[in-house]
Design a protein around this motif. Structure first.
Motif, mmCIF file in Angstrom:
data_model
loop_
_atom_site.group_PDB
_atom_site.id
_atom_site.type_symbol
_atom_site.label_atom_id
_atom_site.label_comp_id
_atom_site.label_asym_id
_atom_site.label_seq_id
_atom_site.Cartn_x
_atom_site.Cartn_y
_atom_site.Cartn_z
ATOM 1 N N UNK A 5 0.825 -1.213 0.000
ATOM 2 C CA UNK A 5 0.000 0.000 0.000
ATOM 3 C C UNK A 5 0.858 1.261 0.000
ATOM 4 N N UNK A 6 2.002 1.200 0.635
ATOM 5 C CA UNK A 6 2.904 2.359 0.639
ATOM 6 C C UNK A 6 3.407 2.651 -0.772
ATOM 7 N N UNK A 7 3.835 1.596 -1.472
ATOM 8 C CA UNK A 7 4.299 1.768 -2.848
ATOM 9 C C UNK A 7 3.161 2.230 -3.760
ATOM 10 N N UNK A 8 2.022 1.609 -3.588
ATOM 11 C CA UNK A 8 0.874 1.974 -4.435
ATOM 12 C C UNK A 8 0.499 3.444 -4.273
ATOM 13 N N UNK A 9 0.387 3.910 -3.036
ATOM 14 C CA UNK A 9 -0.048 5.282 -2.802
ATOM 15 C C UNK A 9 1.010 6.288 -3.258
ATOM 16 N N UNK A 10 2.299 5.917 -3.097
ATOM 17 C CA UNK A 10 3.367 6.811 -3.556
ATOM 18 C C UNK A 10 3.391 6.901 -5.082
ATOM 19 N N UNK A 11 3.283 5.747 -5.744
ATOM 20 C CA UNK A 11 3.247 5.727 -7.205
ATOM 21 C C UNK A 11 2.023 6.489 -7.710
ATOM 22 N N UNK A 12 0.909 6.318 -7.030
ATOM 23 C CA UNK A 12 -0.311 7.021 -7.407
ATOM 24 C C UNK A 12 -0.110 8.532 -7.350
ATOM 25 N N UNK A 13 0.521 9.013 -6.276
ATOM 26 C CA UNK A 13 0.766 10.453 -6.140
ATOM 27 C C UNK A 13 1.645 10.966 -7.281
ATOM 28 N N UNK A 14 2.674 10.183 -7.646
ATOM 29 C CA UNK A 14 3.554 10.572 -8.744
ATOM 30 C C UNK A 14 2.769 10.616 -10.070
ATOM 31 N N UNK A 15 1.927 9.619 -10.277
ATOM 32 C CA UNK A 15 1.160 9.543 -11.527
ATOM 33 C C UNK A 15 0.137 10.674 -11.609
ATOM 34 N N UNK A 16 -0.483 10.996 -10.497
ATOM 35 C CA UNK A 16 -1.440 12.095 -10.492
ATOM 36 C C UNK A 16 -0.768 13.412 -10.866
ATOM 37 N N UNK A 17 0.433 13.605 -10.367
ATOM 38 C CA UNK A 17 1.195 14.821 -10.683
ATOM 39 C C UNK A 17 1.535 14.886 -12.177
ATOM 40 N N UNK A 18 1.726 13.717 -12.792
ATOM 41 C CA UNK A 18 2.077 13.667 -14.211
ATOM 42 C C UNK A 18 0.865 13.643 -15.127
ATOM 43 N N UNK A 19 -0.337 13.724 -14.555
ATOM 44 C CA UNK A 19 -1.514 13.885 -15.394
ATOM 45 C C UNK A 19 -2.478 12.721 -15.425
#
Length: 805
Positions: free
Chosen positions: A518-532
């Motif tokens: 869940x830590x990896x998922x939420x961090x990756x999600x935040x990065x992806x949201x920032x990229x559009x």
């Protein structure tokens, strides 16, 4: 010249009401207007001629009710009626530059799940009308006065698949900007534009004053020509006659304003005649047509819930057998209840759209997909994403889907694109394109971008707009392809900024095989949201994921003022992750068994959510320790009362109200079985007679009231439609009832309602009468000496409880 071309250059004028003109020409109460096409064709031709002389460019055939269900008891076939009607219109328009529109109105029965009429049956009813209309020479198909988006879809598909004629479609909206069944303006626009109609809009139900704000909203969002045919104001009863309140001068003045805002097709409905149309033509002919904005809405919808993709929207991933042992078992065992629970838990946790994948080698995927889609759309109210690799499965699901869906998915392979994209275009869906092709998933962002560009261009070739294209740059597993995860984010950013389309990612793939996923998922999600990233496919029951999304919306200025964030997190201490607990509970028990905690509270929740099968199971459990009457009075009725209040407030709409009523019906069936088994008296809160009055063959409203009243525990004696006053009196004496409900849809049959009430009084029937129907209001009810007026099923229940309980 083609109608599309004409609409680019000028405003078109339709005719006004056929019924109003026929009544003035001597149409008798209860007489079927469509028969006059054969038995008094000169009368019909003369009415058409009056509208043509008034300036109408398009006249409408006298076929509003010419379908096999409404005309089943007359001596003429649907084909004979339609053929005569089209020929009459053609005869009237000889030597004139006037087009003939085949008029198709509602069937008169509710489609599943609100009613019993199956989608394909409705399609075949409309198909028969369309085929004959084409044979007889109609120039346009007009689908009008529709309230149910599902019925509209059946009609449009029948028109598009069985003719090449232009298709216009109008629905009837109330002052709350919803149709009778709760369809929203945006849902109508998204669905009809997707299905490829040539013009859409609104007719009937209201006058131009009330319709003007509704038309303004349609004009704001529609990318195709907008059609408007208001009533001549709201009807009133004066000296026993129906009178419409608005003058032709005011009517034409408001229609002129609508034209100045961009409406392209104008005409009239109930209460209007040739003088109205003449005045409209005089006024509006001075208006220069306004070019329509060609951009479409980017979104998907159910009939009552449009989801506009104007920021981050969550796609729930849990209706998918991949890696889910219990879900696989549910599919094999045909356990639809389990799947519905998965859907509801994700909605409760914040999902905006649900991915639906039912692919297992051991089952018939197409059959299961149809079953699941039908059940889900009868219970939930958020859009679906149809997830399959099989084009047959995709088409079957899209055909019966009510609204606009997403298709998951296509990729860069030519054969896949050419196979799936025509289906996407035909049914007006959005589509996800995966950035892979015959060579697999490219490692570099630039190469994934090239595949994305190819998919976008191919979609555009098929006529699928950019607003309906969603690109998935594919999440790879960081434990195996660490460098490529960054390439996914680079590709996503390139697609978003260069191709200007929406983006989607399956987030949880990134953490497969690693601890603390869940830590990896939420961090990756935040990065992806920032990229559009627009559409994360996630498990919304995971609090870390939803926390990331809600906080991102604040930081990205989507949650203006942080209102949603504050509501969610201002009281964190008492708030527990109940959604996660619920899912774990589901995953760790047999969904067909009821735990000790699943008591009355759960039954009430199940009724509110409309989970029919579960209500029967829990009612059986409750009967072990509770009396039948206690379950009815303390659980079933209170649950329906909650649903009724939600309906009154506009939190839910007719489909949800009926679904909850049907859920109670399942519980009642269990109770009745037990009473019969134990030779006990049946439970009834009182007997009520319902009837649609003489001369009126419409009984949709009556049937809805019947369903809801029955599930409140009342015994209904349904006399049907077109019921003579003598039959109502006879039934009242025979059954000794204290309450009678009368329904009428047409203004011409309100008199029958009055005569029925008079007959009851003359025969000294000691009962109260409530009335309802589209043309009724408080003033009408008082004038015809009814005791009560019920505007909907919920008010009918309140009247019944007041009189009988």
């Amino acid at each position: 010249m083609e109608i599309k071309k004409i609409l680019e250059e000028k405003i078109l004028f339709f005719d006004g009401a056929m019924g109003t003109m026929l009544q003035r020409a001597g149409l008798k109460r209860g007489e079927i207007p469509e028969i006059l096409n054969i038995e008094d064709k000169d009368k019909i031709i003369n009415i058409h001629k009056k509208y043509i002389e008034a300036g109408a460019n398009i006249i409408t055939t006298n076929t509003f009710g010419a379908n096999e269900l409404k005309l089943e008891d007359i001596k003429y076939s649907v084909e004979e009626i339609i053929d005569a009607a089209v020929k009459n219109a053609k005869k009237a328009s000889e030597n004139r530059d006037t087009l003939v529109a085949l008029d198709i109105g509602p069937i008169g029965e509710l489609l599943e799940p609100m009613g019993t009429l199956k989608f394909e049956k409705a399609y075949n009813v409309f198909k028969r009308q369309v085929i004959q209309g084409v044979k007889s020479g109609a120039d346009v198909i007009l689908i009008e006065t529709m309230a149910d988006l599902y019925e509209v879809k059946a009609a449009v598909l029948a028109a598009k698949e069985n003719s090449k004629l232009p298709v216009f479609c109008t629905m009837t909206f109330e002052k709350d900007r919803r149709t009778f069944t709760g369809c929203s303006i945006l849902s109508m626009i998204m669905t009809l534009e997707g299905l490829g109609v040539d013009a859409l809009g609104v007719n009937c139900s209201l006058g131009p004053v009330e319709l003007e704000p509704i038309v303004s909203e349609i004009l704001e969002f529609s990318s195709i020509p907008v059609m408007v045919q208001p009533n001549a104001g709201l009807p009133k009863m004066v000296n026993g006659e129906t009178v419409y309140e608005i003058s032709k001068e005011e009517f034409s003045s408001i229609e002129k304003r609508m034209a100045e805002k961009g409406a392209r097709i104008l005409g009239g409905c109930c209460g209007t005649d040739d003088t109205f149309i003449k005045k409209v033509v005089e006024e509006v002919s001075k208006v220069k047509p306004i070019s329509k904005n060609s951009s479409k809405i980017c979104g998907v919808c159910t009939p009552t819930n449009p989801v506009i993709i104007d920021g981050v929207k969550v796609i729930g991933e849990r209706i998918n057998p991949t890696g889910k042992k219990l879900f696989k078992e549910a599919l094999k065992n045909n356990d639809i209840d389990y799947i519905v629970k998965q859907a509801l838990s994700q909605i409760d946790a914040g999902a905006d759209i649900l991915d639906v994948n039912v692919g297992l080698p051991e089952i018939n995927e197409a059959e299961m997909m149809i079953k699941v889609v039908k059940e889900l759309q009868s219970v939930i109210d958020i859009p679906l994403q149809i997830d399959s690799n099989d084009k047959n499965v995709i088409e079957k699901a899209l055909r019966i889907y009510n609204g606009k869906a997403i298709v998951n998915s296509v990729n860069g392979e030519e054969k896949v694109l050419n196979s799936i994209l025509p289906i996407v275009k035909k049914y007006g869906a959005s589509v996800i394109g995966l950035t892979l092709d015959e060579k697999g998933i490219p490692l570099k962002a630039e190469d994934r971008f090239k595949v994305a560009k190819k998919i976008v261009n191919k979609c555009l070739e098929y006529g699928i707009s950019k607003e309906d294209i969603i690109i998935d740059c594919l999440t790879l597993t960081v434990s195996a392809q660490q460098k490529e995860v960054v390439e996914t984010l680079k590709a996503l950013n390139m697609v978003k900024n260069r191709l200007k389309v929406k983006t989607v990612l399956g987030v949880s793939n990134v953490s497969f095989g690693l601890p603390n996923r869940e830590l990896l998922n939420s961090t990756f999600l935040a990065m992806a949201l920032r990229d559009g990233l627009d559409l994360p496919i996630v498990n919304p029951n995971k609090s870390e994921i939803m926390n990331t999304i809600y906080s991102f919306k604040v930081l990205n200025n989507e949650d203006v003022g942080g209102e949603d964030y504050i509501k969610l997190y201002s009281n964190l201490k008492p708030k527990k992750d109940s959604a996660i607990r619920n899912v774990k509970a589901i995953d760790n028990k047999d969904s067909n068994k009821v735990s000790n905690e699943e008591t009355s509270e759960d039954l009430i929740k199940i009724i509110i959510k409309g989970i029919k099968d579960k209500s029967a199971i829990i009612t059986k459990e409750l009967l072990k320790n509770n009396s039948e009457l206690k379950i009815v009075n303390e659980y079933l009725i209170p649950a329906l009362d909650i649903v009724g209040k939600k309906y009154e407030k506009g939190d839910i709409f007719l489909p949800q109200l009926i679904q909850s009523a049907e859920t109670v019906k399942k519980a009642f069936e269990v109770i009745k079985e037990k009473l019969i088994l134990e030779n006990k008296d049946q439970i009834s809160r009182g007997k009520i007679i319902l009837a649609t009055v003489k001369g009126d063959i419409h009984d949709i409203g009556k049937n809805i009231v019947k369903t809801v009243l029955e599930n409140y525990g009342f015994t209904i004696i349904d006399l049907g439609k077109d019921v003579p006053k003598e039959e109502v009196v006879k039934a009242a004496k025979e059954h000794n009832v204290k309450l009678i409900g009368l329904s009428a849809l047409m203004t011409t049959t309100v008199k029958s309602m009055e005569e029925t009430i008079e007959a009851l009084n003359e025969n000294n029937i000691d009962c109260k009468v409530f009335v309802g129907g589209a043309v009724l209001n408080e003033d009408y009810a008082e004038m015809i000496k009814a005791d009560y007026y019920a505007k909907d099923a919920k008010e009918a229940v309140e009247i019944a409880e007041k009189i009988l309980c």
